[in-house]
Design a protein around this motif. Structure first.
Motif, short mmCIF file in Angstrom:
data_model
loop_
_atom_site.label_atom_id
_atom_site.label_comp_id
_atom_site.label_asym_id
_atom_site.label_seq_id
_atom_site.Cartn_x
_atom_site.Cartn_y
_atom_site.Cartn_z
N LEU A 102 36.41 53.95 38.84
CA LEU A 102 35.11 53.62 38.27
C LEU A 102 35.19 53.80 36.76
O LEU A 102 35.51 54.89 36.28
CB LEU A 102 34.01 54.51 38.85
CG LEU A 102 32.63 54.37 38.19
CD1 LEU A 102 32.08 52.96 38.38
CD2 LEU A 102 31.66 55.41 38.75
N LEU A 103 34.90 52.73 36.03
CA LEU A 103 34.79 52.81 34.57
C LEU A 103 33.30 52.85 34.24
O LEU A 103 32.61 51.83 34.28
CB LEU A 103 35.48 51.61 33.91
CG LEU A 103 35.36 51.52 32.38
CD1 LEU A 103 35.89 52.78 31.71
CD2 LEU A 103 36.08 50.29 31.86
N SER A 104 32.81 54.04 33.98
CA SER A 104 31.39 54.25 33.70
C SER A 104 31.19 54.17 32.20
O SER A 104 31.74 54.98 31.44
CB SER A 104 30.94 55.61 34.24
OG SER A 104 29.57 55.83 34.01
N THR A 105 30.40 53.19 31.74
CA THR A 105 30.32 52.92 30.31
C THR A 105 28.94 53.21 29.76
O THR A 105 27.91 52.91 30.37
CB THR A 105 30.70 51.46 30.00
OG1 THR A 105 29.73 50.57 30.56
CG2 THR A 105 32.08 51.14 30.55
N GLY A 113 26.62 49.74 30.33
CA GLY A 113 26.40 48.69 29.35
C GLY A 113 27.45 47.60 29.31
O GLY A 113 27.13 46.41 29.24
N PHE A 114 28.73 47.96 29.38
CA PHE A 114 29.79 46.95 29.25
C PHE A 114 29.91 46.05 30.47
O PHE A 114 30.50 44.98 30.40
CB PHE A 114 31.14 47.62 28.96
CG PHE A 114 31.34 47.99 27.52
CD1 PHE A 114 31.42 47.01 26.54
CD2 PHE A 114 31.41 49.31 27.14
CE1 PHE A 114 31.60 47.34 25.20
CE2 PHE A 114 31.57 49.66 25.81
CZ PHE A 114 31.66 48.68 24.83
N SER A 115 29.35 46.46 31.60
CA SER A 115 29.40 45.61 32.79
C SER A 115 28.59 44.33 32.59
O SER A 115 28.79 43.34 33.30
CB SER A 115 28.88 46.37 34.01
OG SER A 115 27.47 46.59 33.92
N LYS A 116 27.69 44.34 31.61
CA LYS A 116 26.85 43.16 31.33
C LYS A 116 27.40 42.34 30.16
O LYS A 116 26.78 41.35 29.76
CB LYS A 116 25.42 43.62 31.01
CG LYS A 116 24.80 44.47 32.12
CD LYS A 116 23.45 45.03 31.69
CE LYS A 116 22.87 45.96 32.74
NZ LYS A 116 23.67 47.16 32.96
N ASN A 117 28.52 42.76 29.61
CA ASN A 117 29.11 42.07 28.46
C ASN A 117 30.21 41.14 28.96
O ASN A 117 31.31 41.57 29.31
CB ASN A 117 29.68 43.11 27.48
CG ASN A 117 30.18 42.49 26.19
OD1 ASN A 117 30.91 41.51 26.21
ND2 ASN A 117 29.81 43.07 25.06
N PRO A 148 45.88 42.26 34.99
CA PRO A 148 46.07 41.08 35.85
C PRO A 148 46.40 41.42 37.30
O PRO A 148 46.21 40.58 38.18
CB PRO A 148 47.25 40.36 35.17
CG PRO A 148 47.97 41.43 34.41
CD PRO A 148 46.91 42.37 33.95
N ASP A 149 46.89 42.63 37.56
CA ASP A 149 47.28 43.01 38.92
C ASP A 149 46.21 43.83 39.63
O ASP A 149 46.44 44.35 40.72
CB ASP A 149 48.59 43.81 38.88
CG ASP A 149 49.73 43.01 38.29
OD1 ASP A 149 49.79 41.79 38.56
OD2 ASP A 149 50.56 43.59 37.55
N VAL A 150 45.05 43.95 39.02
CA VAL A 150 43.96 44.74 39.58
C VAL A 150 42.71 43.87 39.62
O VAL A 150 42.45 43.09 38.70
CB VAL A 150 43.68 46.01 38.73
CG1 VAL A 150 42.54 46.83 39.30
CG2 VAL A 150 44.94 46.85 38.62
N GLU A 151 41.92 43.99 40.69
CA GLU A 151 40.65 43.27 40.77
C GLU A 151 39.62 44.01 39.92
O GLU A 151 39.41 45.21 40.08
CB GLU A 151 40.17 43.18 42.22
CG GLU A 151 41.09 42.38 43.12
CD GLU A 151 40.62 42.40 44.57
OE1 GLU A 151 39.55 43.00 44.84
OE2 GLU A 151 41.30 41.83 45.42
N VAL A 152 38.98 43.28 39.01
CA VAL A 152 38.00 43.88 38.10
C VAL A 152 36.61 43.34 38.45
O VAL A 152 36.41 42.13 38.53
CB VAL A 152 38.34 43.56 36.63
CG1 VAL A 152 37.25 44.08 35.70
CG2 VAL A 152 39.69 44.16 36.26
N TYR A 153 35.68 44.25 38.66
CA TYR A 153 34.31 43.89 39.04
C TYR A 153 33.30 44.53 38.11
O TYR A 153 33.45 45.70 37.72
CB TYR A 153 34.00 44.37 40.46
CG TYR A 153 34.82 43.75 41.55
CD1 TYR A 153 34.37 42.62 42.24
CD2 TYR A 153 36.04 44.30 41.93
CE1 TYR A 153 35.12 42.06 43.27
CE2 TYR A 153 36.79 43.74 42.95
CZ TYR A 153 36.34 42.62 43.61
OH TYR A 153 37.07 42.07 44.63
N ALA A 154 32.26 43.78 37.77
CA ALA A 154 31.08 44.38 37.16
C ALA A 154 30.18 44.83 38.31
O ALA A 154 29.89 44.07 39.22
CB ALA A 154 30.35 43.36 36.29
#
Length: 432
Positions: A251-254, A367-371, A383-389
């Protein structure tokens, strides 16, 4: 019409103090926010207005109890956890809620590390980078040696979330999510308070550790609801994800800080990781969470202001910009280069908790999930990881409610539709 059963959650940040009511499906059915002017401690350093916060908790709870459309079933608390409230024998706060940004005396710092080992040793054993007053254990050490008369009067030292719970329950507890977050109190290998804490006699004023999902009765006779123990806010924000997903994730909490949290990495922190500002949290079920921090949000705000002033554009132009790698406007190219630099730093920080783990998903909230620009560039960087907002209503408050689900909610299971995900993939340029 029958009143709706609800849980009240107080989410106390350094700036905003929020109250939410969640129904049994975890929909927000009532919310309110407040801000208080800070006061100062005996040295004139700004600190939380504890009395105003205390009165606000009581007033808000009394208001909720008077609302006919709701039936209060439980109360829980999340708050920043890097400061203590000091209670005397009568349960009264006898000192300011000292600010964790307050400078720490160099002489006392030297005394501590000369006695118990160098910074790297203590940091490794407690999974806490040496952060001076942000290590709340060192705040206790400071009071013992700088204010010995005050120290003698302390019955309990409670982290802020547990103090808020104490106001309603009258019961003093410690909690693993607060103890385990860069406090320098906890020995992660021994799973116990560190030896220095015991040698200084601090365990005598640290309340018994209660489970983070525990509930107790309120102190006021006749009140018929459950009171949670309280949680550290960063740990609370992780709970909805742990409740919703079984596959390993980061989890990248921004926000002002961008914090990468990996609850699936149980390996000890290395000296190199500690030097790069990694730390361990303890999640609400007692397991360690490896984390790295970056001042991304602050750097973004500063850089965005500079770009908007340079080109005479409103910052809104960039905040709401859809990602298009073929745009040639000079200011947008400058903005893209700026964000790409932030993403490069973020990749280095997130890689610290991602490497050598089975994680193949990164969830970004805040905040960055909306950018759009940031999210697409982050997907390109991994590129080898699935990235989700990821989006949900108030992750910290929701997690605080979920922590005591089985203590108040009549539904047998936690809903699995709490989080909305948007998948991002790298955008390929068209080559003609």
């Amino acid at each position: 019409m029958n009143p709706i059963p609800v849980i009240a959650v107080f989410d106390v940040g350094k700036t905003n103090k929020k109250l939410f009511l969640f129904d049994e499906s975890y929909n927000i059915v009532f919310e309110r926010a407040a801000r208080f002017n800070e006061t100062v401690d005996e040295d004139g350093f700004a600190c939380e207005n504890l009395e105003a916060l205390k009165q606000s908790i009581f007033d808000s709870l009394n208001e909720v109890r008077r609302l006919p459309q709701f039936r209060l079933e439980a109360v829980n608390f999340s708050a920043y956890g890097a400061s203590f409230v000091y209670l005397d024998e009568r349960g009264e706060a006898i000192a300011p809620l000292y600010n964790y940004l307050k400078p720490y005396p160099e002489k006392l710092k030297k005394q501590f590390y000369d006695t118990y080992g160098d910074e790297a040793k203590i940091a490794f054993e407690t999974a806490s980078p040496a952060l001076e007053s942000l290590n709340s254990g060192l705040q206790l050490y400071r009071i013992k040696y700088e204010q010995p008369e005050l120290f003698k009067r302390i019955k309990y030292a409670l982290h802020l979330p547990q103090y808020l719970s104490y106001l309603i329950s009258g019961r003093a507890f410690s909690d693993c999510t607060s103890i385990g977050c860069h406090t320098a109190l906890w020995d992660f290998e021994k799973n116990d308070y560190h030896n220095w804490v015991k040698r200084e006699g601090l365990t005598a004023i640290l309340a018994p550790i209660a489970p983070s999902n525990g509930v107790v009765e309120p102190a006021t006779p006749g009140d018929n609801y459950q009171v949670g123990i309280g949680l550290h806010d960063s740990s609370a924000a992780l709970i909805p994800y742990l409740a919703s997903f079984n596959m390993p994730f980061v989890l990248l909490s921004t926000g002002t800080w961008a914090i990468s949290l990996n609850p699936f990495d149980n390996t000890p922190l290395t000296a190199e990781e500690l030097q790069q500002d990694c730390l361990n949290y303890i999640q609400y079920k007692g397991k360690p969470v490896k984390a790295s921090r970056l001042f991304t949000g602050h750097e973004f705000d500063v850089g965005l202001k500079a770009i908007s002033e340079k080109y005479g554009r409103d910052v809104v132009r960039y905040r709401n910009l859809a990602y298009d790698p073929d745009l040639k406007d000079e200011d947008i190219v400058t903005y893209y280069d700026f964000v790409r630099g932030l993403v490069a730093q973020q990749k280095e920080a997130t890689d610290l908790v991602l490497k050598n783990t089975p994680v193949r998903r990164i969830f970004v909230d805040g905040g960055f999930s909306k950018n759009s620009v940031f999210m697409h560039m982050l997907a390109e960087a991994f590129p080898d990881v699935e990235v989700y907002a990821a989006s949900m209503a108030q992750a910290t408050a929701l997690g605080t409610a979920l922590a005591i689900h089985f203590g108040w909610n009549t539904k047998p299971a936690i809903p699995h539709d709490l989080i909305n995900l948007k998948y991002y993939s790298a955008v390929k340029r068209n080559i003609i």
